[in-house]
Design a protein around this motif. Sequence first.
Motif, PDB file in Angstrom:
ATOM      1  N   PRO A   1      38.324  35.921  38.333  1.00  0.00           N
ATOM      2  CA  PRO A   1      37.259  36.396  39.232  1.00  0.00           C
ATOM      3  C   PRO A   1      37.328  35.815  40.640  1.00  0.00           C
ATOM      4  CG  PRO A   1      36.358  35.802  37.080  1.00  0.00           C
ATOM      5  CD  PRO A   1      37.783  35.358  37.079  1.00  0.00           C
ATOM      6  N   SER A   2      37.796  34.574  40.764  1.00  0.00           N
ATOM      7  CA  SER A   2      37.840  33.955  42.084  1.00  0.00           C
ATOM      8  C   SER A   2      38.869  34.611  43.002  1.00  0.00           C
ATOM      9  CB  SER A   2      38.151  32.462  41.956  1.00  0.00           C
ATOM     10  OG  SER A   2      39.439  32.269  41.399  1.00  0.00           O
ATOM     11  N   LEU A   3      39.781  35.400  42.422  1.00  0.00           N
ATOM     12  CA  LEU A   3      40.818  36.073  43.212  1.00  0.00           C
ATOM     13  C   LEU A   3      40.561  37.570  43.358  1.00  0.00           C
ATOM     14  CD1 LEU A   3      43.961  34.340  41.637  1.00  0.00           C
ATOM     15  CD2 LEU A   3      42.729  33.685  43.726  1.00  0.00           C
ATOM     16  N   ALA A   4      39.392  38.009  42.956  1.00  0.00           N
ATOM     17  CA  ALA A   4      39.104  39.448  42.912  1.00  0.00           C
ATOM     18  C   ALA A   4      39.148  40.106  44.287  1.00  0.00           C
ATOM     19  CB  ALA A   4      37.738  39.688  42.262  1.00  0.00           C
ATOM     20  N   VAL A   5      38.882  39.348  45.341  1.00  0.00           N
ATOM     21  CA  VAL A   5      38.899  39.914  46.697  1.00  0.00           C
ATOM     22  C   VAL A   5      40.267  39.754  47.339  1.00  0.00           C
ATOM     23  CG1 VAL A   5      37.949  39.714  49.025  1.00  0.00           C
ATOM     24  CG2 VAL A   5      36.428  39.574  47.036  1.00  0.00           C
TER      25      VAL A   5
ATOM     26  N   THR B   1      45.143  26.141  42.923  1.00  0.00           N
ATOM     27  CA  THR B   1      44.991  26.038  41.467  1.00  0.00           C
ATOM     28  C   THR B   1      44.799  27.391  40.797  1.00  0.00           C
ATOM     29  OG1 THR B   1      44.049  23.829  41.741  1.00  0.00           O
ATOM     30  CG2 THR B   1      43.641  24.949  39.638  1.00  0.00           C
ATOM     31  N   GLN B   2      43.938  28.224  41.322  1.00  0.00           N
ATOM     32  CA  GLN B   2      43.633  29.490  40.648  1.00  0.00           C
ATOM     33  C   GLN B   2      44.822  30.456  40.680  1.00  0.00           C
ATOM     34  OE1 GLN B   2      40.961  29.929  38.706  1.00  0.00           O
ATOM     35  NE2 GLN B   2      40.601  27.782  39.257  1.00  0.00           N
ATOM     36  N   ASP B   3      45.530  30.500  41.802  1.00  0.00           N
ATOM     37  CA  ASP B   3      46.702  31.377  41.852  1.00  0.00           C
ATOM     38  C   ASP B   3      47.809  30.843  40.954  1.00  0.00           C
ATOM     39  OD1 ASP B   3      47.451  33.891  43.297  1.00  0.00           O
ATOM     40  OD2 ASP B   3      49.224  32.704  43.775  1.00  0.00           O
ATOM     41  N   GLN B   4      47.936  29.525  40.858  1.00  0.00           N
ATOM     42  CA  GLN B   4      48.922  28.934  39.964  1.00  0.00           C
ATOM     43  C   GLN B   4      48.583  29.264  38.500  1.00  0.00           C
ATOM     44  OE1 GLN B   4      48.809  24.788  40.963  1.00  0.00           O
ATOM     45  NE2 GLN B   4      49.776  25.086  42.950  1.00  0.00           N
ATOM     46  N   LEU B   5      47.334  29.096  38.127  1.00  0.00           N
ATOM     47  CA  LEU B   5      46.930  29.401  36.751  1.00  0.00           C
ATOM     48  C   LEU B   5      47.161  30.871  36.420  1.00  0.00           C
ATOM     49  CD1 LEU B   5      43.653  27.304  36.443  1.00  0.00           C
ATOM     50  CD2 LEU B   5      45.733  27.011  35.080  1.00  0.00           C
ATOM     51  N   LEU B   6      46.883  31.753  37.377  1.00  0.00           N
ATOM     52  CA  LEU B   6      47.134  33.178  37.156  1.00  0.00           C
ATOM     53  C   LEU B   6      48.616  33.423  36.909  1.00  0.00           C
ATOM     54  CD1 LEU B   6      45.999  36.113  37.193  1.00  0.00           C
ATOM     55  CD2 LEU B   6      46.566  36.146  39.638  1.00  0.00           C
ATOM     56  N   ALA B   7      49.485  32.825  37.724  1.00  0.00           N
ATOM     57  CA  ALA B   7      50.924  33.020  37.558  1.00  0.00           C
ATOM     58  C   ALA B   7      51.419  32.425  36.246  1.00  0.00           C
ATOM     59  CB  ALA B   7      51.673  32.393  38.739  1.00  0.00           C
TER      60      ALA B   7
ATOM     61  N   ALA C   1      41.211  43.390  35.512  1.00  0.00           N
ATOM     62  CA  ALA C   1      40.616  43.351  34.171  1.00  0.00           C
ATOM     63  C   ALA C   1      39.668  42.169  34.000  1.00  0.00           C
ATOM     64  CB  ALA C   1      41.719  43.282  33.120  1.00  0.00           C
ATOM     65  N   GLY C   2      39.425  41.434  35.083  1.00  0.00           N
ATOM     66  CA  GLY C   2      38.483  40.319  35.033  1.00  0.00           C
ATOM     67  C   GLY C   2      39.116  38.986  34.728  1.00  0.00           C
ATOM     68  N   GLY C   3      40.457  38.911  34.809  1.00  0.00           N
ATOM     69  CA  GLY C   3      41.152  37.699  34.402  1.00  0.00           C
ATOM     70  C   GLY C   3      41.034  36.527  35.350  1.00  0.00           C
TER      71      GLY C   3
ATOM     72  N   TRP D   1      56.983  43.480  40.959  1.00  0.00           N
ATOM     73  CA  TRP D   1      56.589  43.782  39.574  1.00  0.00           C
ATOM     74  C   TRP D   1      55.639  42.716  39.042  1.00  0.00           C
ATOM     75  CZ3 TRP D   1      60.267  42.328  35.047  1.00  0.00           C
ATOM     76  CH2 TRP D   1      59.730  42.752  33.825  1.00  0.00           C
ATOM     77  N   GLN D   2      55.978  41.459  39.254  1.00  0.00           N
ATOM     78  CA  GLN D   2      55.136  40.385  38.747  1.00  0.00           C
ATOM     79  C   GLN D   2      53.795  40.319  39.471  1.00  0.00           C
ATOM     80  OE1 GLN D   2      55.877  38.744  35.903  1.00  0.00           O
ATOM     81  NE2 GLN D   2      57.555  40.242  35.909  1.00  0.00           N
ATOM     82  N   LEU D   3      53.768  40.694  40.748  1.00  0.00           N
ATOM     83  CA  LEU D   3      52.488  40.777  41.461  1.00  0.00           C
ATOM     84  C   LEU D   3      51.623  41.917  40.922  1.00  0.00           C
ATOM     85  CD1 LEU D   3      53.474  40.088  45.186  1.00  0.00           C
ATOM     86  CD2 LEU D   3      52.095  38.625  43.691  1.00  0.00           C
ATOM     87  N   VAL D   4      52.242  43.039  40.587  1.00  0.00           N
ATOM     88  CA  VAL D   4      51.492  44.148  39.975  1.00  0.00           C
ATOM     89  C   VAL D   4      50.869  43.703  38.660  1.00  0.00           C
ATOM     90  CG1 VAL D   4      51.752  46.411  38.877  1.00  0.00           C
ATOM     91  CG2 VAL D   4      52.764  45.999  41.122  1.00  0.00           C
ATOM     92  N   ARG D   5      51.610  42.943  37.876  1.00  0.00           N
ATOM     93  CA  ARG D   5      51.070  42.420  36.621  1.00  0.00           C
ATOM     94  C   ARG D   5      49.877  41.502  36.894  1.00  0.00           C
ATOM     95  NH1 ARG D   5      55.149  39.401  33.289  1.00  0.00           N
ATOM     96  NH2 ARG D   5      53.559  39.659  31.672  1.00  0.00           N
ATOM     97  N   GLN D   6      49.980  40.675  37.938  1.00  0.00           N
ATOM     98  CA  GLN D   6      48.847  39.832  38.309  1.00  0.00           C
ATOM     99  C   GLN D   6      47.638  40.667  38.702  1.00  0.00           C
ATOM    100  OE1 GLN D   6      49.605  36.949  41.339  1.00  0.00           O
ATOM    101  NE2 GLN D   6      51.198  35.864  40.194  1.00  0.00           N
ATOM    102  N   LEU D   7      47.866  41.689  39.511  1.00  0.00           N
ATOM    103  CA  LEU D   7      46.764  42.533  39.980  1.00  0.00           C
ATOM    104  C   LEU D   7      46.054  43.201  38.812  1.00  0.00           C
ATOM    105  CD1 LEU D   7      45.151  43.747  42.287  1.00  0.00           C
ATOM    106  CD2 LEU D   7      46.919  45.513  42.514  1.00  0.00           C
ATOM    107  N   ARG D   8      46.807  43.677  37.849  1.00  0.00           N
ATOM    108  CA  ARG D   8      46.188  44.296  36.673  1.00  0.00           C
ATOM    109  C   ARG D   8      45.313  43.296  35.926  1.00  0.00           C
ATOM    110  NH1 ARG D   8      51.877  47.111  34.813  1.00  0.00           N
ATOM    111  NH2 ARG D   8      51.834  48.873  36.285  1.00  0.00           N
ATOM    112  N   ALA D   9      45.791  42.064  35.827  1.00  0.00           N
ATOM    113  CA  ALA D   9      45.003  41.028  35.149  1.00  0.00           C
ATOM    114  C   ALA D   9      43.723  40.722  35.914  1.00  0.00           C
ATOM    115  CB  ALA D   9      45.837  39.765  34.983  1.00  0.00           C
ATOM    116  N   VAL D  10      43.812  40.668  37.237  1.00  0.00           N
ATOM    117  CA  VAL D  10      42.630  40.401  38.060  1.00  0.00           C
ATOM    118  C   VAL D  10      41.640  41.553  37.941  1.00  0.00           C
ATOM    119  CG1 VAL D  10      41.817  40.128  40.439  1.00  0.00           C
ATOM    120  CG2 VAL D  10      43.824  38.853  39.644  1.00  0.00           C
TER     121      VAL D  10
END
Length: 579
Positions: free
Chosen positions: A534-538, A7-13, A530-532, A519-528
């Motif tokens: 938290p459950s995926l921070a590690v 769920t959390q990775d889906q919501l991030l994407a 930035a606190g977007g 590229w899209q993974l880099v965008r995800q990493l930047r969001a994480v």
Amino acid sequence: MTYTPATQDQLLAIRVNAGIEELARTEKFAAAEPDMVEAIVEGVGQFAAGEFAPLNRVGDLEGAKLENGVVRLPEGYAEAYEAYVEQGWNAIASPAEFGGQGLPFTLACNVLENLGTANMAFNLLPMLSVGAIEALEHHGSEDLQQKYLPKLVSGEWSGTMNLTEPQAGSDVGALRATAMPIGDGEHAGKYRIKGQKIYITWGEHELAKNIIHLVLARLPEAPEGSRGISLFVVPKYHVNSDGSLGPRNDVRCVSLEHKLGINASPTCVMSYGDNDECIGELVGAPNRGLAAMFTMMNNARINVGNQGVQIGERATQQALGYARDRVQSARAGSPDKSPVAIVEHPDVRRMLLRMKALTEGARALLYYTAGQVDRGVLGDEAARARGEVLTPLIKAWGTDIGTEVASLGIQVHGGMGFVEETGAAQHWRDSRIAPIYEGTNGIQAADLVTRKLGLDGGQALVSLTADIARDCADEPALAALAKDCAAVAAWMSDEASLDDRLAGSVPFTTMLAVAVAGWQLVRQLRAVEAGGAPSLAVTKPASVRFFLDRIVPEAAGLRTSAMAGAEALYAIDTEALLG
């Protein structure tokens, strides 16, 4: 093995790659507010885990069976499908005027992702219905839409697509099914359909009350080849003027294919008009059937790419669970010689991270593609063109990833992966069809280097690689890969022959897909960061770093292959090659 929705990775994407919040600022998609999005993603995940996932193993073991012309599914399938219809999951992105919710295609992709991760074979039933809805929505007359769409949208009826014939595989222009106009009587204005179709997914079953077949056939005196194909809607049961079901149409399932995987999905040989009484109705203009069918196929190709994400997620979850519980050997170089869980061993850790990184990369590409499709629906022509470029990438690379990840899952299990009891082998068997159907991955690659290469005068692809290089300047390997893709595209456009382009099409498709996914993974990493999320921070930094440091350099190494040309393929003649 149980299924835990990602769920959390889906919501991030959905937020970062599809840009759902931007879509929700438009009038058409205003209902896709954050609370609604979260409710859908969490709700369908719970439904899939509770209703579809428990049937995955029994579906593989028992499969679909044909008994006296009726397809039977294992116990529990009818109840699960009924619950799916009752909860409205089939209607997420369908038009509101026919009972749908009118939400973005992005969210429909999420419904299919969860259902397919839980049970890939079962999920093919709603997936094909989505395609039938698309074709009728865009090409059907008002009468056909009123007649068929409400119950297709609800899921009470299901849909199929009928292209392939025994003598006509990918060459649809070679099909021989016929459609003869009926001049008078109760069926005036309709057509008698006659012919046989093969590989028809969910072509016969009892879960839905009616099956709406979309069938390609030829009218009398139609031009040869693909220019002479028309599309017809052929219901299993005739539909009366009041919407009730009438007698059975002259269509039947002759046999079921015995397949490598997806055993609970009945793959049917369908016969139309054995008694010369199969009645169908024309969809769209005469001899324009292939264009209408491609409306159905384009989104279906994205949804097949989605299957790569689905099987990758399921295989990864199972491999992680096994690696945690399986204890074997001491960690290399450790002074403590006690056996450890295999997740501690470097090569197993490499495989697990590769599985995770590839699956997350494919998911990022999937939702980026879906977001571009949604923007195209809103009238953004640049996004529409980009979505067309991305479609062969997610279909081809996404399904290749699913197969690779499922294979790695078997490897993590070792010998236990090669025996059926663990279930790891099922994921690979199920995955292997996805690179083949809805246009083989070789056909997807050919589409990329022919039609898509020149889309919008070549700017659709050029602008994509330029955006990646610019946005990822702080990731030199990824920026360099984007520039390599641009160089290969320029060579193919300006210098290469058609044979040269086709010879390099598969490595080029992989290069470009990895560049976009990275590229899209880099965008995800930047969001994480930035606190977007938290459950995926590690976990997210680790999987993205693995992708950038391991997967991207592999793709960069394909440039030479992509530009090698076709000469070596024909260095020996056909007779010598075949020995």
